[in-house]
Design an enzyme around this catalytic site. Structure first.
Site, PDB file in Angstrom:
ATOM      1  CB  VAL A  70     106.255 -26.387  98.155  1.00  0.00           C
ATOM      2  CG1 VAL A  70     107.225 -25.544  98.971  1.00  0.00           C
ATOM      3  CG2 VAL A  70     104.829 -26.308  98.701  1.00  0.00           C
ATOM      4  CG  ASN A  96     105.662 -24.990 108.097  1.00  0.00           C
ATOM      5  OD1 ASN A  96     105.010 -25.360 109.078  1.00  0.00           O
ATOM      6  ND2 ASN A  96     105.493 -23.789 107.552  1.00  0.00           N
ATOM      7  CE1 TYR A 169      95.697 -27.986 106.920  1.00  0.00           C
ATOM      8  CE2 TYR A 169      94.664 -29.399 108.556  1.00  0.00           C
ATOM      9  CZ  TYR A 169      95.673 -28.530 108.195  1.00  0.00           C
ATOM     10  OH  TYR A 169      96.663 -28.214 109.100  1.00  0.00           O
TER      11      TYR A 169
END
Length: 271
Positions: A70, A96, A169
């Site tokens: 992705v 996701n 993150y």
């Protein structure tokens, strides 16, 4: 489960990225159980993606696996072309796919920072953009759904809870929050709904060490007022509802599914 008019997502076609394990697999299976045909995206471990497809088709659903990274524009566009060629269109996209590459901040390399941002944030941008293009091209199909399209960004409690040792993150998830809200604002007039799900601690491979032993789970539960660690199926069930017409008036929102982690439980007896 075979599609029928009694299923809330009957006649709809969905794409779920990172759907060969964990939350993504649970979302794909839940959408299929509610009547949607599903693309199971993966980047590695094709056998795991094939297993998710088999579970869906064995239950009477429709699914196929498509490989794509992705973070790569050409691969995302090729995946969408293949999915649309197979199903005719898409009605649901769940962005996701995500990774963690952890390091103390002063030791974090540019490569570690960039890899997480490329997959977690740029990957969502690329998938949302292709989804929006298809939804706007097709427009609303009133016999299928009230909305022209539904997008779910998979975020995290860490879009609002800082997380030392995981700066890349947490930054990616904070970025997802504003990506989702800004896209939702822009696309709402086109009857395209965009929302996020913010999972807390869920029993998935990405955080296996945090719950795999009784001692680790007990420590984790000190952060969860509801006193249980979530299951991927919890997120899957929420996703199926959030993209259904039952949730048609919801857009631009993050729904946290975290057993109360975002209630900052340390303040229950202090502060």
């Amino acid at each position: 489960m075979p599609a029928s008019s009694s299923l809330r997502l009957a006649g709809q076609h969905a794409l779920v990225t990172g759907a060969n394990s964990g939350i993504g697999a649970a979302v794909a299976k839940s959408l299929a159980a509610n009547g949607a045909s599903v693309v199971v995206n993966y980047v590695g471990h094709p056998e795991a993606a094939d297993a998710v497809v088999k579970e869906i088709t064995d239950a009477g659903g429709v699914a196929l696996a498509i490989q794509a990274d992705v973070s790569q524009e050409d691969q995302v566009q090729a995946m969408f072309r293949q999915a649309i060629a197979q199903f005719g269109t898409l009605h649901i996209v769940v962005a996701n796919a995500g990774i963690q590459v952890d390091a103390p901040f002063i030791d974090m390399t540019l490569a570690q920072w960039q890899k997480v941002l490329d997959v977690n944030l740029t990957g969502q941008f690329l998938c949302l953009r292709e989804a929006a293009r298809e939804f706007m091209r097709r427009g609303v199909q009133p016999d299928v759904s009230k909305a022209a399209g539904k997008i779910i960004c998979m975020s995290s409690v860490h879009e609002v809870i800082p997380w030392g040792g995981h700066v890349n993150y947490a930054t990616s998830k904070g970025g997802i929050m504003e990506l989702m809200k800004s896209v939702a604002q822009e696309l709402a007039p086109h009857k395209i709904r965009v929302n996020s799900i913010g999972p807390g601690a869920i029993k998935t491979p990405i955080n296996h060490d945090a719950w795999a032993t009784p001692e680790a789970e007990a420590k984790l539960l000190t952060l969860i007022p509801y006193n249980r660690v979530g299951e991927p199926e919890d997120i899957g069930q929420l996703a199926a509802w959030l993209v259904s017409d039952e949730a048609d008036y919801i857009t631009g929102q993050t729904i946290f599914m975290d057993g109360g982690m975002t209630l900052y439980p340390g303040f229950a007896t202090g502060g």
